[in-house]
Scaffold this motif. Structure first.
Motif, mmCIF file in Angstrom:
data_model
loop_
_atom_site.group_PDB
_atom_site.id
_atom_site.type_symbol
_atom_site.label_atom_id
_atom_site.label_comp_id
_atom_site.label_asym_id
_atom_site.label_seq_id
_atom_site.Cartn_x
_atom_site.Cartn_y
_atom_site.Cartn_z
ATOM 1 N N THR A 1 8.721 7.730 -14.291
ATOM 2 C CA THR A 1 8.643 6.526 -13.459
ATOM 3 C C THR A 1 9.758 6.572 -12.392
ATOM 4 O OG1 THR A 1 7.423 5.344 -15.034
ATOM 5 C CG2 THR A 1 8.565 3.924 -13.257
ATOM 6 N N ALA A 2 11.013 6.903 -12.870
ATOM 7 C CA ALA A 2 12.331 7.202 -12.119
ATOM 8 C C ALA A 2 11.991 8.010 -11.101
ATOM 9 C CB ALA A 2 13.342 7.358 -12.819
ATOM 10 N N ALA A 3 11.382 9.129 -11.215
ATOM 11 C CA ALA A 3 11.190 10.077 -10.243
ATOM 12 C C ALA A 3 10.217 9.634 -8.935
ATOM 13 C CB ALA A 3 10.576 11.349 -10.683
ATOM 14 N N GLU A 4 9.492 8.490 -9.650
ATOM 15 C CA GLU A 4 8.026 8.197 -8.439
ATOM 16 C C GLU A 4 9.091 6.990 -7.558
ATOM 17 O OE1 GLU A 4 5.454 6.321 -11.229
ATOM 18 O OE2 GLU A 4 4.609 8.348 -11.475
ATOM 19 N N VAL A 5 9.794 6.318 -8.196
ATOM 20 C CA VAL A 5 10.603 5.289 -7.471
ATOM 21 C C VAL A 5 11.509 5.808 -6.556
ATOM 22 C CG1 VAL A 5 12.360 3.491 -7.734
ATOM 23 C CG2 VAL A 5 10.518 3.391 -9.233
ATOM 24 N N ALA B 1 0.936 -1.247 0.112
ATOM 25 C CA ALA B 1 0.034 -0.019 0.050
ATOM 26 C C ALA B 1 1.059 1.214 0.014
ATOM 27 C CB ALA B 1 -0.987 -0.113 1.466
ATOM 28 N N ARG B 2 1.814 1.057 0.758
ATOM 29 C CA ARG B 2 2.894 2.407 0.947
ATOM 30 C C ARG B 2 3.486 2.642 -0.546
ATOM 31 N NH1 ARG B 2 4.063 4.726 5.271
ATOM 32 N NH2 ARG B 2 5.627 6.446 5.126
ATOM 33 N N VAL B 3 3.641 1.707 -1.243
ATOM 34 C CA VAL B 3 4.538 1.972 -2.644
ATOM 35 C C VAL B 3 3.382 2.007 -3.844
ATOM 36 C CG1 VAL B 3 6.543 0.831 -1.753
ATOM 37 C CG2 VAL B 3 4.851 -0.636 -3.119
ATOM 38 N N GLY B 4 2.221 1.984 -3.183
ATOM 39 C CA GLY B 4 1.080 2.411 -4.489
ATOM 40 C C GLY B 4 0.614 1.258 -5.073
ATOM 41 N N LEU B 5 0.588 0.062 -4.426
ATOM 42 C CA LEU B 5 0.376 -1.349 -5.019
ATOM 43 C C LEU B 5 -0.618 -2.133 -4.273
ATOM 44 C CD1 LEU B 5 3.686 -2.790 -6.505
ATOM 45 C CD2 LEU B 5 2.028 -1.550 -7.610
ATOM 46 N N GLY C 1 -1.812 -10.380 -5.237
ATOM 47 C CA GLY C 1 -1.962 -11.701 -5.938
ATOM 48 C C GLY C 1 -1.743 -11.740 -7.629
ATOM 49 N N ARG C 2 -1.100 -10.401 -8.083
ATOM 50 C CA ARG C 2 -0.594 -10.537 -9.274
ATOM 51 C C ARG C 2 0.672 -11.186 -9.683
ATOM 52 N NH1 ARG C 2 -2.808 -5.229 -12.490
ATOM 53 N NH2 ARG C 2 -5.073 -5.257 -11.551
ATOM 54 N N ARG C 3 1.103 -11.436 -10.666
ATOM 55 C CA ARG C 3 2.562 -12.086 -11.061
ATOM 56 C C ARG C 3 3.231 -10.797 -11.557
ATOM 57 N NH1 ARG C 3 2.795 -17.213 -8.987
ATOM 58 N NH2 ARG C 3 0.677 -18.199 -9.177
ATOM 59 N N PRO C 4 4.659 -10.747 -11.373
ATOM 60 C CA PRO C 4 5.435 -9.733 -12.096
ATOM 61 C C PRO C 4 5.046 -9.424 -13.426
ATOM 62 C CG PRO C 4 6.644 -11.132 -10.640
ATOM 63 C CD PRO C 4 5.583 -11.806 -10.815
ATOM 64 N N ALA C 5 4.950 -10.509 -14.328
ATOM 65 C CA ALA C 5 4.661 -10.026 -15.777
ATOM 66 C C ALA C 5 3.619 -9.348 -15.974
ATOM 67 C CB ALA C 5 4.606 -11.614 -16.518
ATOM 68 N N GLU C 6 2.512 -9.277 -15.066
ATOM 69 C CA GLU C 6 1.341 -8.486 -15.275
ATOM 70 C C GLU C 6 1.551 -7.122 -14.951
ATOM 71 O OE1 GLU C 6 -2.243 -10.750 -13.898
ATOM 72 O OE2 GLU C 6 -0.775 -11.867 -12.785
ATOM 73 N N LEU C 7 2.692 -6.605 -14.507
ATOM 74 C CA LEU C 7 3.033 -5.405 -13.906
ATOM 75 C C LEU C 7 4.098 -4.569 -14.870
ATOM 76 C CD1 LEU C 7 3.789 -6.027 -9.966
ATOM 77 C CD2 LEU C 7 1.371 -5.368 -11.351
ATOM 78 N N SER C 8 3.898 -3.192 -14.736
ATOM 79 C CA SER C 8 4.813 -2.326 -15.561
ATOM 80 C C SER C 8 6.388 -2.574 -14.840
ATOM 81 C CB SER C 8 4.329 -1.013 -15.691
ATOM 82 O OG SER C 8 4.652 -0.196 -14.340
ATOM 83 N N GLY C 9 7.125 -2.057 -15.505
ATOM 84 C CA GLY C 9 8.598 -1.780 -14.960
ATOM 85 C C GLY C 9 8.760 -1.096 -13.664
ATOM 86 N N GLY C 10 7.943 0.111 -13.691
ATOM 87 C CA GLY C 10 7.764 0.820 -12.358
ATOM 88 C C GLY C 10 7.012 -0.068 -11.464
ATOM 89 N N GLN C 11 6.130 -0.454 -11.690
ATOM 90 C CA GLN C 11 5.496 -1.307 -10.598
ATOM 91 C C GLN C 11 6.291 -2.591 -10.000
ATOM 92 O OE1 GLN C 11 1.828 -2.186 -12.875
ATOM 93 N NE2 GLN C 11 0.708 -0.807 -11.584
ATOM 94 N N GLN C 12 6.972 -3.064 -11.160
ATOM 95 C CA GLN C 12 8.046 -4.126 -10.487
ATOM 96 C C GLN C 12 9.054 -3.417 -9.598
ATOM 97 O OE1 GLN C 12 9.283 -7.271 -13.420
ATOM 98 N NE2 GLN C 12 7.952 -6.546 -14.832
ATOM 99 N N GLN C 13 9.584 -2.296 -9.966
ATOM 100 C CA GLN C 13 10.446 -1.716 -8.919
ATOM 101 C C GLN C 13 9.751 -1.393 -7.657
ATOM 102 O OE1 GLN C 13 13.485 -2.339 -8.383
ATOM 103 N NE2 GLN C 13 14.747 -0.911 -9.736
ATOM 104 N N ARG C 14 8.518 -0.986 -7.641
ATOM 105 C CA ARG C 14 8.089 -0.762 -6.264
ATOM 106 C C ARG C 14 7.911 -2.155 -5.356
ATOM 107 N NH1 ARG C 14 4.172 4.084 -6.611
ATOM 108 N NH2 ARG C 14 4.575 5.103 -8.234
ATOM 109 N N VAL C 15 7.542 -3.273 -6.208
ATOM 110 C CA VAL C 15 7.741 -4.391 -5.427
ATOM 111 C C VAL C 15 9.047 -4.788 -4.802
ATOM 112 C CG1 VAL C 15 7.109 -6.935 -5.635
ATOM 113 C CG2 VAL C 15 5.687 -5.310 -7.123
#
Length: 279
Positions: free
Chosen positions: A202-206, A153-157, A162-176
């Protein structure tokens, strides 16, 4: 290559008096040198690093290609042993540890964020976040899942466990990956070019998430980067050149970091090793 572990252990534990260490530091290096090879053909990646980084701080490490950035990160994180000198993480001397002890320390007390995310594709997002906790010996399932949900929740996810990494964008994967790095409440989070595979927005968000981890969660972050915009998020920027700390800046603008980096790259100004290396 280099010294055998037993030889290193003797040199590292005998040459630094215990009282010289800063017990408030999250990361401390004393007289750290790393050479590859021997004799005239040896490559001296680190030539004598003395450094103390306080808990709850964000440090960026920059430098020209071949300056020793990667070796610095590997030695500071216990991924490689220095040829000489001592490293302490969270007050614990690590340079005399054996491989099993280092593995346990990395699992339980350190977090890592890499450019390539390094998520396991067969695991869900929640399972990826929980992996370090499980490898470190685990806690009760309820506590772990609660911790993972809070961090996601803190990183916006929120709701995406329950999702797999392949279902996420690169920025979302880095949030994980950031949530995974924080799940064990580590002494230090080491980030190696964490925005290298991301677009500017996306880099700025990370980077904002790493900044938030320091400011709100009191994490300690050490980040190697080539990007002045990334380094501008840090409390201080260390500049390496020829295996030495050549200069440092307190929290500065992107332009100021870029200008200082340019002086090292072009050689228009002498290295500030004597001043910059003071811990």
């Amino acid at each position: 290559m280099g010294l055998r572990r037993s030889e290193r252990r003797h040199r590292q534990t005998s040459q630094e008096p215990r009282e010289r260490y800063d017990t408030t530091a999250a990361v401390e290096l004393r007289g750290v040198r790393r050479a590859y090879g021997r004799g005239g053909s040896a490559v001296h990646a680190l030539r004598g690093i003395d450094l103390s980084l306080p808990r709850g701080s964000f440090t960026a490490v920059m430098g020209p290609s071949g300056s020793g950035k990667s070796t610095f990160l590997q030695c500071a994180a216990g991924l490689d042993l220095p040829t000489e000198g001592s490293v302490r993480l969270g007050g614990t001397e690590i340079t005399a540890m054996n491989e099993n002890e280092l593995t346990e320390l990395r699992r339980s007390r350190l977090g890592f964020v890499f450019q390539a995310f390094n998520l396991l594709p067969s695991l869900t997002v929640e399972q990826n976040v929980l992996l370090p906790m499980q490898l470190a010996g685990g806690r009760c399932a309820h506590e772990g899942r609660t911790r993972a949900a809070e961090l996601l929740a803190r990183v916006g996810l929120e709701g995406k466990g329950g999702r797999r990494p392949a279902e996420l964008s690169g920025g979302q994967q880095q949030r994980v990956a950031i949530a995974r790095a924080l799940v064990t409440r580590p002494d230090v989070v080491f980030a190696d070019e964490p925005t290298g595979a991301l677009d500017t927005t996306t880099a700025a968000e990370v980077l904002a998430l790493l900044r938030d981890a320091v400011d709100a969660l009191h994490a300690t972050v050490v980040m190697v980067t080539h990007d002045p915009a990334a380094a501008a998020h840090a409390d201080q920027v260390l500049f390496l050149a020829d295996g030495l700390i050549a200069d440092r800046l307190p929290r500065s603008s992107t332009a100021a970091v870029a200008a200082r980096m340019a002086t090292l790259t072009t050689g228009r100004t002498p290295a500030f090793a004597a001043a910059g290396a003071a811990g």
